[in-house]
Design an enzyme around this catalytic site. Structure first.
Site: not given
Length: 208
Positions: A23, A95
Protein backbone atom coordinates in the site's frame (compact mmCIF):
# COMPACT_ATOMS: atom_id res chain seq x y z
CA UNK A 1 4.71 -14.85 -3.55
CA UNK A 2 2.68 -17.59 -1.84
CA UNK A 3 2.53 -15.50 1.32
CA UNK A 4 1.18 -12.53 -0.67
CA UNK A 5 -1.78 -14.68 -1.72
CA UNK A 6 -2.49 -16.04 1.76
CA UNK A 7 -5.52 -14.45 3.43
CA UNK A 8 -5.72 -14.21 7.21
CA UNK A 9 -8.60 -16.69 7.19
CA UNK A 10 -6.22 -19.36 5.88
CA UNK A 11 -3.32 -19.10 8.30
CA UNK A 12 -1.81 -17.06 11.09
CA UNK A 13 1.09 -16.13 8.82
CA UNK A 14 -0.69 -14.19 6.11
CA UNK A 15 -0.39 -11.31 3.65
CA UNK A 16 -1.36 -8.42 5.95
CA UNK A 17 2.23 -7.18 6.51
CA UNK A 18 2.95 -7.38 2.77
CA UNK A 19 -0.31 -5.53 2.13
CA UNK A 20 0.85 -2.73 4.44
CA UNK A 21 4.14 -2.48 2.56
CA UNK A 22 2.52 -2.71 -0.87
CA UNK A 23 0.00 0.00 0.00
CA UNK A 24 2.83 2.39 0.88
CA UNK A 25 4.71 1.59 -2.34
CA UNK A 26 1.55 1.92 -4.45
CA UNK A 27 0.75 5.34 -3.01
CA UNK A 28 4.32 6.53 -3.49
CA UNK A 29 4.63 5.31 -7.09
CA UNK A 30 1.22 6.72 -8.04
CA UNK A 31 2.01 10.04 -6.34
CA UNK A 32 5.42 10.28 -8.00
CA UNK A 33 3.94 9.56 -11.44
CA UNK A 34 1.17 12.13 -10.97
CA UNK A 35 3.69 14.73 -9.77
CA UNK A 36 5.63 14.27 -13.03
CA UNK A 37 2.57 13.98 -15.28
CA UNK A 38 0.76 17.09 -14.03
CA UNK A 39 3.43 19.73 -13.25
CA UNK A 40 0.84 22.50 -12.80
CA UNK A 41 -1.60 20.56 -10.62
CA UNK A 42 -2.32 21.70 -7.09
CA UNK A 43 -1.83 19.44 -4.09
CA UNK A 44 -5.56 18.88 -3.70
CA UNK A 45 -5.94 17.85 -7.34
CA UNK A 46 -3.02 15.43 -7.08
CA UNK A 47 -4.48 13.92 -3.93
CA UNK A 48 -7.86 13.34 -5.58
CA UNK A 49 -6.27 11.82 -8.67
CA UNK A 50 -4.14 9.50 -6.55
CA UNK A 51 -7.18 8.44 -4.54
CA UNK A 52 -8.89 7.41 -7.78
CA UNK A 53 -5.86 5.42 -8.89
CA UNK A 54 -5.36 3.47 -5.67
CA UNK A 55 -8.97 2.98 -4.51
CA UNK A 56 -10.14 -0.54 -3.79
CA UNK A 57 -12.49 -0.68 -6.77
CA UNK A 58 -9.64 0.05 -9.20
CA UNK A 59 -7.33 -2.50 -7.58
CA UNK A 60 -10.05 -5.15 -7.55
CA UNK A 61 -10.69 -4.63 -11.27
CA UNK A 62 -6.98 -5.11 -11.94
CA UNK A 63 -6.90 -8.22 -9.75
CA UNK A 64 -9.86 -9.71 -11.61
CA UNK A 65 -8.06 -9.02 -14.88
CA UNK A 66 -5.26 -11.29 -13.63
CA UNK A 67 -7.75 -13.89 -12.31
CA UNK A 68 -5.98 -13.31 -9.00
CA UNK A 69 -8.91 -14.72 -7.05
CA UNK A 70 -8.20 -18.18 -8.48
CA UNK A 71 -4.83 -18.23 -6.72
CA UNK A 72 -5.80 -16.92 -3.29
CA UNK A 73 -5.37 -19.13 -0.25
CA UNK A 74 -8.56 -18.67 1.75
CA UNK A 75 -10.05 -20.33 4.79
CA UNK A 76 -13.08 -22.59 4.32
CA UNK A 77 -15.47 -19.88 5.50
CA UNK A 78 -14.24 -17.35 2.97
CA UNK A 79 -14.25 -19.96 0.23
CA UNK A 80 -17.89 -20.81 0.91
CA UNK A 81 -18.90 -17.15 1.01
CA UNK A 82 -17.13 -16.34 -2.27
CA UNK A 83 -14.20 -14.44 -0.77
CA UNK A 84 -12.19 -14.92 -3.95
CA UNK A 85 -14.60 -12.49 -5.62
CA UNK A 86 -14.76 -9.94 -2.80
CA UNK A 87 -13.44 -6.50 -3.76
CA UNK A 88 -11.62 -5.85 -0.48
CA UNK A 89 -9.84 -9.23 -0.48
CA UNK A 90 -8.75 -8.85 -4.11
CA UNK A 91 -7.51 -5.28 -3.58
CA UNK A 92 -5.59 -6.28 -0.45
CA UNK A 93 -4.00 -9.23 -2.25
CA UNK A 94 -2.85 -7.00 -5.10
CA UNK A 95 -1.21 -4.62 -2.62
CA UNK A 96 0.45 -7.59 -0.92
CA UNK A 97 1.72 -8.72 -4.31
CA UNK A 98 3.30 -5.31 -4.84
CA UNK A 99 5.00 -5.62 -1.47
CA UNK A 100 6.31 -9.08 -2.38
CA UNK A 101 7.65 -7.86 -5.73
CA UNK A 102 9.50 -5.08 -3.90
CA UNK A 103 11.09 -7.50 -1.45
CA UNK A 104 11.99 -10.02 -4.15
CA UNK A 105 13.14 -7.74 -6.97
CA UNK A 106 13.56 -4.21 -5.59
CA UNK A 107 11.94 -0.83 -6.03
CA UNK A 108 12.62 -0.44 -9.74
CA UNK A 109 10.73 -3.63 -10.57
CA UNK A 110 7.89 -2.75 -8.19
CA UNK A 111 7.57 0.68 -9.81
CA UNK A 112 7.62 -0.86 -13.29
CA UNK A 113 4.82 -3.30 -12.42
CA UNK A 114 2.65 -0.70 -10.71
CA UNK A 115 2.96 1.72 -13.62
CA UNK A 116 2.24 -1.04 -16.15
CA UNK A 117 -0.87 -2.15 -14.26
CA UNK A 118 -2.14 1.44 -13.88
CA UNK A 119 -1.24 2.54 -17.41
CA UNK A 120 -4.84 2.47 -18.61
CA UNK A 121 -6.04 4.39 -15.57
CA UNK A 122 -3.38 7.06 -16.10
CA UNK A 123 -4.51 7.53 -19.70
CA UNK A 124 -8.00 8.39 -18.50
CA UNK A 125 -6.91 11.03 -15.97
CA UNK A 126 -7.46 14.73 -16.51
CA UNK A 127 -7.49 17.85 -14.37
CA UNK A 128 -10.71 19.04 -16.01
CA UNK A 129 -12.77 17.18 -13.41
CA UNK A 130 -10.89 14.94 -11.02
CA UNK A 131 -14.12 13.56 -9.56
CA UNK A 132 -15.51 11.99 -12.75
CA UNK A 133 -14.02 9.29 -14.97
CA UNK A 134 -13.80 9.63 -18.78
CA UNK A 135 -16.86 7.45 -19.48
CA UNK A 136 -18.99 9.62 -17.20
CA UNK A 137 -17.64 12.86 -18.72
CA UNK A 138 -18.25 11.60 -22.26
CA UNK A 139 -21.78 10.49 -21.43
CA UNK A 140 -22.62 13.82 -19.80
CA UNK A 141 -21.16 15.75 -22.75
CA UNK A 142 -23.27 13.79 -25.24
CA UNK A 143 -26.42 14.03 -23.13
CA UNK A 144 -26.02 17.79 -22.85
CA UNK A 145 -26.19 17.94 -26.65
CA UNK A 146 -29.06 15.51 -27.05
CA UNK A 147 -26.86 12.87 -28.66
CA UNK A 148 -27.08 9.11 -28.39
CA UNK A 149 -25.00 7.46 -25.70
CA UNK A 150 -21.64 5.95 -26.70
CA UNK A 151 -21.46 2.30 -27.70
CA UNK A 152 -18.51 0.22 -26.48
CA UNK A 153 -17.43 -3.05 -28.07
CA UNK A 154 -14.62 -5.43 -27.15
CA UNK A 155 -12.92 -6.17 -30.47
CA UNK A 156 -10.04 -8.31 -29.24
CA UNK A 157 -8.56 -9.98 -26.14
CA UNK A 158 -4.91 -10.96 -26.17
CA UNK A 159 -2.54 -12.67 -23.75
CA UNK A 160 -2.65 -15.43 -21.18
CA UNK A 161 -5.46 -15.54 -18.57
CA UNK A 162 -3.22 -13.97 -15.91
CA UNK A 163 -2.02 -11.19 -18.22
CA UNK A 164 -4.80 -10.27 -20.61
CA UNK A 165 -5.09 -7.11 -22.69
CA UNK A 166 -8.55 -5.98 -23.76
CA UNK A 167 -9.07 -3.89 -26.91
CA UNK A 168 -12.23 -1.78 -27.06
CA UNK A 169 -13.79 0.54 -29.62
CA UNK A 170 -16.09 3.40 -28.70
CA UNK A 171 -18.60 4.65 -31.29
CA UNK A 172 -20.42 7.98 -31.03
CA UNK A 173 -22.51 9.82 -33.60
CA UNK A 174 -20.41 13.02 -33.47
CA UNK A 175 -17.28 11.29 -34.74
CA UNK A 176 -16.74 9.57 -38.08
CA UNK A 177 -14.17 7.19 -36.65
CA UNK A 178 -14.36 5.00 -33.58
CA UNK A 179 -12.00 5.78 -30.74
CA UNK A 180 -9.94 2.93 -29.34
CA UNK A 181 -8.58 1.92 -25.98
CA UNK A 182 -6.77 -0.97 -24.40
CA UNK A 183 -6.13 -2.13 -20.85
CA UNK A 184 -5.82 -5.08 -18.51
CA UNK A 185 -9.61 -5.15 -18.05
CA UNK A 186 -12.62 -4.26 -20.16
CA UNK A 187 -13.48 -1.41 -17.81
CA UNK A 188 -10.05 0.18 -18.13
CA UNK A 189 -10.03 -0.23 -21.92
CA UNK A 190 -13.44 1.48 -22.11
CA UNK A 191 -12.16 4.37 -19.98
CA UNK A 192 -9.17 4.83 -22.30
CA UNK A 193 -11.44 4.74 -25.38
CA UNK A 194 -13.76 7.32 -23.78
CA UNK A 195 -10.79 9.57 -23.00
CA UNK A 196 -9.66 9.28 -26.63
CA UNK A 197 -13.14 10.25 -27.79
CA UNK A 198 -13.14 13.36 -25.58
CA UNK A 199 -9.80 14.38 -27.10
CA UNK A 200 -11.06 13.73 -30.65
CA UNK A 201 -14.12 15.88 -29.91
CA UNK A 202 -11.87 18.70 -28.75
CA UNK A 203 -13.52 18.71 -25.33
CA UNK A 204 -10.25 17.84 -23.61
CA UNK A 205 -6.64 17.58 -24.64
CA UNK A 206 -4.03 15.01 -23.75
CA UNK A 207 -2.05 17.49 -21.66
CA UNK A 208 -4.79 18.42 -19.21
Amino acid sequence: MVLALTHRSFAGRNNERLEFLGDAILNFVAGEALFDRFPLAREGQLSRLRARLVKGETLAVLARGFDLGDYLRLGSGELKSGGFRRESILADALEALIGAIYLDAGMDMARERVLAWLAGEFEGLTLVDTNKDPKTRLQEFLQSRGCELPRYEVVDIQGEPHCRTFFVECEITLLNEKSRGQGVSRRIAEQVAAAAALIALGVENGND
